[in-house]
Motif scaffolding. Structure first.
Motif, PDB file in Angstrom:
ATOM      1  N   ILE A 103       0.920  -1.225  -0.071  1.00 21.42           N
ATOM      2  CA  ILE A 103      -0.010   0.027  -0.019  1.00 21.42           C
ATOM      3  C   ILE A 103       1.020   1.105  -0.122  1.00 21.42           C
ATOM      4  O   ILE A 103       1.410   1.638   1.161  1.00 21.42           O
ATOM      5  CB  ILE A 103      -1.037  -0.114   1.134  1.00 21.42           C
ATOM      6  N   GLU A 104       1.041   1.724  -1.087  1.00 21.75           N
ATOM      7  CA  GLU A 104       2.080   3.011  -1.266  1.00 21.75           C
ATOM      8  C   GLU A 104       1.525   4.035  -0.640  1.00 21.75           C
ATOM      9  O   GLU A 104       0.370   4.249  -0.576  1.00 21.75           O
ATOM     10  CB  GLU A 104       2.452   3.139  -2.750  1.00 21.75           C
ATOM     11  N   PRO A 105       2.272   5.219  -0.010  1.00 23.44           N
ATOM     12  CA  PRO A 105       2.102   6.265   0.307  1.00 23.44           C
ATOM     13  C   PRO A 105       1.062   7.030  -0.727  1.00 23.44           C
ATOM     14  O   PRO A 105       1.517   7.214  -1.931  1.00 23.44           O
ATOM     15  CB  PRO A 105       3.356   7.233   0.749  1.00 23.44           C
ATOM     16  N   GLY A 106       0.061   7.789  -0.307  1.00 20.35           N
ATOM     17  CA  GLY A 106      -0.742   8.667  -1.190  1.00 20.35           C
ATOM     18  C   GLY A 106      -1.577   7.764  -1.850  1.00 20.35           C
ATOM     19  O   GLY A 106      -2.393   8.366  -2.955  1.00 20.35           O
ATOM     20  N   LYS A 107      -1.730   6.699  -1.979  1.00 21.06           N
ATOM     21  CA  LYS A 107      -2.382   5.691  -2.882  1.00 21.06           C
ATOM     22  C   LYS A 107      -3.522   5.149  -2.174  1.00 21.06           C
ATOM     23  O   LYS A 107      -3.272   4.748  -1.071  1.00 21.06           O
ATOM     24  CB  LYS A 107      -1.250   4.647  -3.298  1.00 21.06           C
TER      25      LYS A 107
END
Length: 180
Positions: A103-107
């Motif tokens: 779960i990538e940052p800002g995504k």
């Protein structure tokens, strides 16, 4: 005429108040864990005798560092895995994500029919519309998070029966009764 104007204004204020309450209620289902927000957790009802079912939800990372969904557990099934389903050249493949789901940052990552999903295997009982399924998601950074899947109708396309599949499900066979 003036009392009518006050009534319309009062009605408008009441409608705004109700809409604010409804939006607050809808957001109350969101679960916050560290920088993650988990929402729209649901599943589909399964036919009697089915030994597998799918779980779906949305995970938003509002932070500046990645996290990873690494495990899922719950009493409803003997085993729950994080899976990816894809169709390549007309061939459907489904596989567990051994390293979990980033779960990538800002995504935002959406687990939905036809893509990433939670595969509940060795179901202990059929999933019935209206059931609430408690699960525990485990993240590398956010830790363990309790969620509840709302069971929708067989063939539902989203929470509350909404559309939302990532692929054309009319072309996909129904695997809700397959045994593993």
């Amino acid at each position: 005429m003036q009392p009518l104007t006050l009534t319309i204004r009062s009605l408008g204020a009441a409608v705004c108040g109700v809409l604010l309450l409804l939006s607050a209620t809808a957001r109350a289902d969101d679960i916050k864990a560290g920088d993650l927000v988990i929402s729209q957790a649901w599943s589909r009802a399964t036919p009697g005798g089915a030994k597998v079912g799918g779980g779906y939800l949305t995970i938003e990372n509002k932070g500046s560092a990645p996290d990873r969904l690494v495990a899922v557990s719950g009493d409803i099934a003997g085993k729950i895995e994080i899976h990816e389903m894809a169709v390549t050249n007309g061939v459907m493949t489904m596989r567990p994500l051994e390293q979990g789901l980033a779960i990538e940052p800002g995504k935002t990552v959406t687990l939905a029919p036809g893509g990433y999903h939670l595969m509940m295997m060795e179901l202990k009982s059929p999933l019935k519309q209206g059931d609430k399924l408690p699960l525990t998601l485990e993240f590398e950074k956010a830790g363990k998070v309790a969620v509840t899947l709302d069971v929708q109708a067989v063939g539902a396309k989203g929470p509350g029966g909404e559309g939302g599949s990532m692929m054309n499900m009319k072309k996909m066979p129904d695997h809700s009764g397959m045994k593993m």
